[in-house]
Design a protein around this motif. Structure first.
Motif, short mmCIF file in Angstrom:
data_model
loop_
_atom_site.label_atom_id
_atom_site.label_comp_id
_atom_site.label_asym_id
_atom_site.label_seq_id
_atom_site.Cartn_x
_atom_site.Cartn_y
_atom_site.Cartn_z
N TYR A 855 5.78 1.00 5.87
CA TYR A 855 5.15 2.29 6.13
C TYR A 855 6.20 3.40 6.09
O TYR A 855 6.00 4.48 5.49
CB TYR A 855 4.45 2.26 7.49
N HIS A 857 9.08 3.38 4.51
CA HIS A 857 9.53 3.58 3.13
C HIS A 857 8.51 4.41 2.34
O HIS A 857 8.90 5.22 1.47
CB HIS A 857 9.76 2.24 2.44
N TRP A 858 7.24 4.24 2.62
CA TRP A 858 6.21 5.07 1.96
C TRP A 858 6.44 6.54 2.31
O TRP A 858 6.43 7.40 1.43
CB TRP A 858 4.82 4.58 2.39
N ARG A 859 6.66 6.80 3.60
CA ARG A 859 6.89 8.19 4.01
C ARG A 859 8.20 8.72 3.42
O ARG A 859 8.30 9.89 3.04
CB ARG A 859 6.92 8.29 5.54
N GLU A 862 7.46 9.68 -0.04
CA GLU A 862 6.66 10.90 -0.02
C GLU A 862 7.55 12.13 0.12
O GLU A 862 7.42 13.11 -0.62
CB GLU A 862 5.69 10.81 1.17
N ALA A 877 9.38 3.76 -2.81
CA ALA A 877 8.00 3.36 -3.09
C ALA A 877 7.93 1.89 -3.50
O ALA A 877 7.01 1.16 -3.14
CB ALA A 877 7.39 4.25 -4.16
N ALA A 880 8.21 -0.27 -0.46
CA ALA A 880 6.96 -0.26 0.30
C ALA A 880 5.89 -1.10 -0.39
O ALA A 880 5.19 -1.90 0.25
CB ALA A 880 6.48 1.18 0.48
N ARG A 881 5.77 -0.94 -1.72
CA ARG A 881 4.72 -1.68 -2.43
C ARG A 881 5.00 -3.17 -2.42
O ARG A 881 4.07 -3.98 -2.31
CB ARG A 881 4.58 -1.19 -3.87
N LEU A 892 -2.17 0.35 2.72
CA LEU A 892 -0.82 0.87 2.50
C LEU A 892 -0.47 0.82 1.02
O LEU A 892 0.06 1.79 0.46
CB LEU A 892 0.20 0.05 3.31
N ARG A 893 -0.80 -0.27 0.36
CA ARG A 893 -0.47 -0.38 -1.06
C ARG A 893 -1.23 0.67 -1.88
O ARG A 893 -0.68 1.27 -2.81
CB ARG A 893 -0.82 -1.78 -1.56
N GLU A 895 -2.15 3.61 -0.94
CA GLU A 895 -1.51 4.91 -0.73
C GLU A 895 -0.20 5.02 -1.51
O GLU A 895 0.11 6.06 -2.11
CB GLU A 895 -1.25 5.13 0.76
N VAL A 896 0.59 3.96 -1.51
CA VAL A 896 1.87 3.99 -2.24
C VAL A 896 1.62 4.17 -3.73
O VAL A 896 2.30 4.97 -4.41
CB VAL A 896 2.66 2.69 -1.97
#
Length: 993
Positions: A855, A857-859, A862, A877, A880-881, A892-893, A895-896
């Protein structure tokens, strides 16, 4: 309870694998003959039906026929005729005539409706003509694929059929034929011709034999779940296993007749008549012996039969030999006993006794055992239980009561809790039927009620335990004895908590403390103090819990009460850890475990395992926590108490440590086993943990069902850990669905309970989600370039609350949570510096927690994308994926990957294959492992092949297949594959990117 319309196939993975292998050899031109044998009702026909379905799916031609019980010689070639007629109906006579050529023409008379045209078996040329035609037909049918021939119930076979079998087993050379025959082993008399045929072919190595055994308890539980479409609790499974002995037909009949609901339920008429038919075939003396044996119980010693029956030794031996020959009794030479081949047969014979006959026989058996306990087949430990039963059935109530109480005490000492409960309940029933029962039983009714409550609690019947303790407290004279009243109050509080009523449990602990306030130190007072400390611990008051726990330890040591010292240390260890002294907490719990083990205190031992796992989890030692919890669960299984609340908590503690490690499938499997046995109120935490997994995986409908059950059953629970965890789960669900106000409200509701206590971890988890909701809402508004419209208020800020929060980093998770809160606050203000989120990700990774790290790493991606740092954004990304794909964390996936499309980030990683997300959540709630197994089923793979491909055991594959059939509500593997294709469940992951 009622049976479903189609019960999925359960177990038998090894047998199916063997048959699959034989069919594979036949397909290569290596014909095989297999004999499948077992007792009536064990599941031979069901196994062959499943295998035939698999064979058809694999492209085999299937011929199936059965013998008929008309007497040998009356119906020649019965299974062959049956098979050919079915083949004609399936294929059509003209098509079959064209396919089979002259061979079919030669057999056409067998397909005719007139039995008169069947060639007499006494004509050798006619028989040879039939045999040759059959072999040629099978050869023609196998031109394009293997042929499976199934002949069932050979115990009724005519001589012509047996001759045909002998011919086919020896005459085939390269035909692509697998011949599978079944017979009932318990219906073969000593001189039955099939015995000689099987022996002869076996000696010549022309056949393989497969013995089909009865269901294990695990398989029977899966069968009952599938048959009833409901959870199969421990008591139901034990009752079904006791009556059916794992025989599938008997179990199904019991379900259909709803005969499992009560221990006193009568047998279904169909089963009773079936059992008595075998009994009535015996001579008079043998019947008399069986009646005595049925009165004595499932197993009876030879000496007891000799003492009670009115036969001399020679007559008795002849009668017993007849019983054994007819498969009514089985001799066990190791201990000179006889056991009924089926428990149902014993029950049917006993139920058939006339009233006076029953009383007389029970009185005779009881008198013989009382005079000479050595007549019992069992150890001395169980003689009292036998006497209690027989005296009760004979109507001699005083003797029954005198035996029942020591029988219950003995059962408790060896941890046979259900048997103990049965004896204590019998004693309570007899109490009013006997003059001066206290003198007869040598115990007060209040003590008996307390013992019965303990037995009921460990049998998993916590509600009954609560009722029995309350009755004990209401007995005359108890209120005037503070020590005894306090002891019972402490026991009641424990039972109330296990029943899910934590509010009442806390109140009762307080009442017990008041009762003992003016009493001198004692073991009972130390237990009550420890209980009060535990109650404070559960409500998040760690400082108070530690103070009371230490007082309990000191008092226990003062009075030399070692078990009570161990119990208090259990609470002290948890309080120390949650107060920031993890090493001291671990040492306290290890000492508590050592004391409980040495003092043989099962409850405290299992509690120590659970608490040590909890402490290790909170200390960041997740792998150790899993190991400790699973070890405790294994010990609970060894004692037969895995179905109790303590067992459920151990399972939940193991899964709660597995979840942050990212081992979600393992956690779900452990929890699934718990949920099969426990009602919602007694399994709230496991259900909540499973709901958390479902939310993270985007399986919101299933999560909603679990959360609704948790709310309904846990409405009276105010424990901060429970309430906070529930609100966290609700908030995360709302966040993934874009419902920011609902997420905010869930967090606010949790904070109202948690804010005033010392549970810092749950408090910070709530703030993380509340600030995330606020940040999401802030980002949305900035994207729309507007503030709140009229009637659409922005969510109330948690920023100031968090800023005023003063908490120390007492546990490893606290520092990571504080970092994440700070990062969410920066996101609220529009800060796009990715370094803060990289720091959060690193904090979680150092704790071995891949999901929150992904999560973060996604932010980070971003923020980097917003700052035009595409290389950093792509790297974050990808990280995260990758984790989201492994965990199957779909929201989560999604969104990434949406971020990657929007920012045009390259997510491809050389040498790394990342699974694509599912096109849509499947409606069956399959786990990732179940989907993998289903994919192999769709390709027609055997259990062995699946096991090799997935690096798991065949037994594990069998369990997954059984779960798949139950979830898909289909009876066979072929239909499971069809459903999977229809719902696109077999789409290969590697085909999508």
């Amino acid at each position: 309870m009622s049976a479903g319309t189609a019960v999925p196939f359960i177990g038998r993975s090894a047998e199916l694998a063997q048959l699959d292998r034989m069919l594979g050899l036949a397909a290569k031109g290596q014909p095989r003959t297999v004999f499948v044998w077992g007792e009536a009702g064990v599941g031979k026909s069901r196994l062959l039906a499943e295998f035939a379905d698999r064979a058809r799916t694999a492209g085999a031609c299937v011929l199936s026929g059965s013998c008929v019980p008309l007497g040998r010689g009356e119906f020649p070639y019965a299974p062959l005729i049956d098979a050919l007629r079915r083949l004609v109906r399936e294929t059509g006579e003209e098509a079959l005539r064209e396919l089979g050529g002259q061979a079919f023409v030669d057999l056409a008379n067998l397909v005719s409706d007139s039995a008169a045209v069947v060639p007499p078996a006494s004509e050798p040329t006619s028989q040879q003509r039939v045999f040759g035609a059959v072999l040629r037909l099978l050869d023609r049918l196998g031109a394009d694929g293997p042929v499976l021939v199934v002949f069932e119930d050979l115990q009724w076979a005519d001589s012509s059929t047996l001759d045909l079998l002998a011919y086919l087993a020896t005459a085939q050379s390269d035909e692509r034929v697998l011949l599978v025959c079944t017979y009932r082993s318990n219906d073969l008399q000593p001189r039955h011709p099939l015995r000689a045929l099987v022996a002869e072919l076996g000696l010549a190595r022309k056949i393989q034999r497969i013995e089909l055994s009865r269901f294990t308890r695990t398989e029977l539980r899966l069968f009952l779940i599938a048959a009833t479409r409901t959870d199969a609790g421990h008591d139901l499974v034990e009752r079904a296993f006791e009556l059916s002995d794992g025989n599938a037909l008997f179990a199904e009949e019991l379900v259909i007749a709803d005969a499992l609901g009560s221990p006193d339920g009568t047998l279904p008429r169909s089963l009773r008549e079936l059992m008595l038919t075998r009994f009535e075939m015996l001579g008079d003396s043998a019947c008399d012996v069986v009646r005595v044996a049925a009165t004595a119980g499932r197993r009876v010693s030879h000496r007891l039969l000799s003492a009670v029956s009115e036969l001399d030794e020679r007559q008795l031996t002849a009668a017993l030999r007849e019983c054994v020959a007819h498969h009514v009794l089985v001799a066990d030479l190791s201990d000179q006993t006889y056991v009924f081949r089926h428990a149902l047969l014993r029950e049917a014979v006993h139920d058939d006794l006339l009233p006076g006959e029953r009383v007389h026989l029970h009185r005779c058996v009881a008198g013989a055992l009382a005079a000479d306990p050595g007549l019992s087949y069992a150890e001395d430990l169980t003689v009292a239980a036998e006497l209690a039963y027989h005296w009760y059935e004979a109507g001699v109530f005083a003797e029954a009561l005198a035996a029942a109480v020591p029988a219950g005490d003995t059962a408790m000492r060896v941890r046979a809790f259900q048997e103990a409960e049965q004896q204590y309940q019998r004693a309570l029933v007899l109490w009013s039927k006997v003059d001066e029962p206290e003198l007869v039983a040598r115990v007060t009714r209040e003590r008996l009620l307390g013992s019965a409550a303990d037995a009921a609690r460990w049998s998993g019947r916590v509600d009954l335990a609560v009722e029995l303790v309350r009755k004990a407290l209401a007995e005359p004279g108890v209120a005037s004895r503070p020590l005894r009243a306090g002891e019972l109050q402490e026991r009641l509080a424990n039972c109330l908590w296990e029943a899910g009523d934590s509010r009442s449990a806390q109140r009762v602990y307080a009442e017990a403390g008041l009762l003992l306030a003016n009493e001198p130190p004692s073991a009972v007072a130390a237990r009550v103090l420890a209980g009060s400390a535990t109650a404070d611990l559960r409500t998040g008051r760690y400082t108070q819990a530690l103070r009371l726990g230490n007082e309990a330890v000191e008092m226990a040591r003062m009075v030399g009460a070692k078990p009570e010292e161990g119990r208090a240390l259990n609470t002290v260890g948890v309080a120390l850890t949650l107060s920031g002294h993890a090493d001291d907490g671990v040492r306290a719990l290890q000492e508590a475990m050592r004391i409980a083990d040495a003092a043989d205190q099962l409850e405290d031992l299992l509690r120590a395992y659970g608490n040590l796992a909890l402490v290790l989890e909170n200390s960041g030692r997740l792998t150790e926590a899993v190991s400790v919890a699973l070890t405790g669960l294994e010990r609970a299984r060894g004692y037969g108490v895995e179905h109790t609340r303590n067992g459920a908590l151990l399972a939940n503690n193991a899964s709660a440590a597995l979840v942050p490690l990212g081992r979600w499938d393992e956690a779900a499997e452990i929890i699934g086993n718990v949920l099969l046995d426990r009602p919602s109120r007694e399994s709230l935490y496991p259900r909540l943990t499973l709901a958390e997994i479902y939310v993270a995986r985007g399986r919101f409908d299933e999560a909603d069902r679990l959360l609704a059950a948790v709310r309904a059953a846990g409405g009276s629970i105010t424990e901060p850990q429970f309430v906070g965890s529930l609100r966290c789960c609700e908030a995360e669900r709302a966040l993934w669905l874009g419902e920011h106000v609902a997420a905010h409200d869930a967090v606010a509701a949790g904070l109202r309970v948690v804010r005033e206590v010392e549970n810092v971890v749950v408090l910070l988890r709530l703030y993380v989600l509340g600030l995330r909701a606020e940040a999401d809402d802030s980002v949305r508004r900035r994207a729309l370039r507007r503030g709140a419209h009229a009637g659409e208020a922005a969510v109330t800020s948690f920023v100031d609350e968090f800023g005023a929060l003063a908490v120390a980093d007492t546990l490893p998770e606290v520092a990571a949570l504080r970092l994440q809160c700070s990062a969410e606050i920066l996101r609220i203000g529009g800060d796009v510096d990715p370094s803060r989120w990289a720091e959060v990700a690193q904090a979680w990774e150092s704790l071995d927690r891949p999901y929150p790290a992904a999560y973060a790493h996604w932010r980070e991606a971003e923020c980097a994308a917003a700052g035009k740092d595409r290389d950093r954004a792509a790297l974050a990304a990808r990280q995260a994926r990758r984790v989201a794909a492994v965990l199957d964390a779909r929201p989560l996936r999604t969104e990434v990957e949406a971020l990657a499309r929007h920012a045009r980030l390259d997510l491809d990683e050389p040498g790394v294959v990342v699974r694509a997300p599912e096109r849509a959540p499947d409606p069956f709630g399959l786990t990732a492992r179940e989907r993998e197994v289903l994919r192999h089923l769709g390709r027609g793979h055997s259990n062995r092949k699946i096991a090799r491909a997935l690096f798991i055991t065949e037994k594990t594959v069998s369990v997954h297949v059984s779960h798949l059939l139950m979830k898909l509500a289909v009876p066979s593997r072929g239909e499971a594959a069809a459903v999977a294709h229809r719902f696109h469940l077999l789409d290969d992951d590697e085909d999508r990117s």
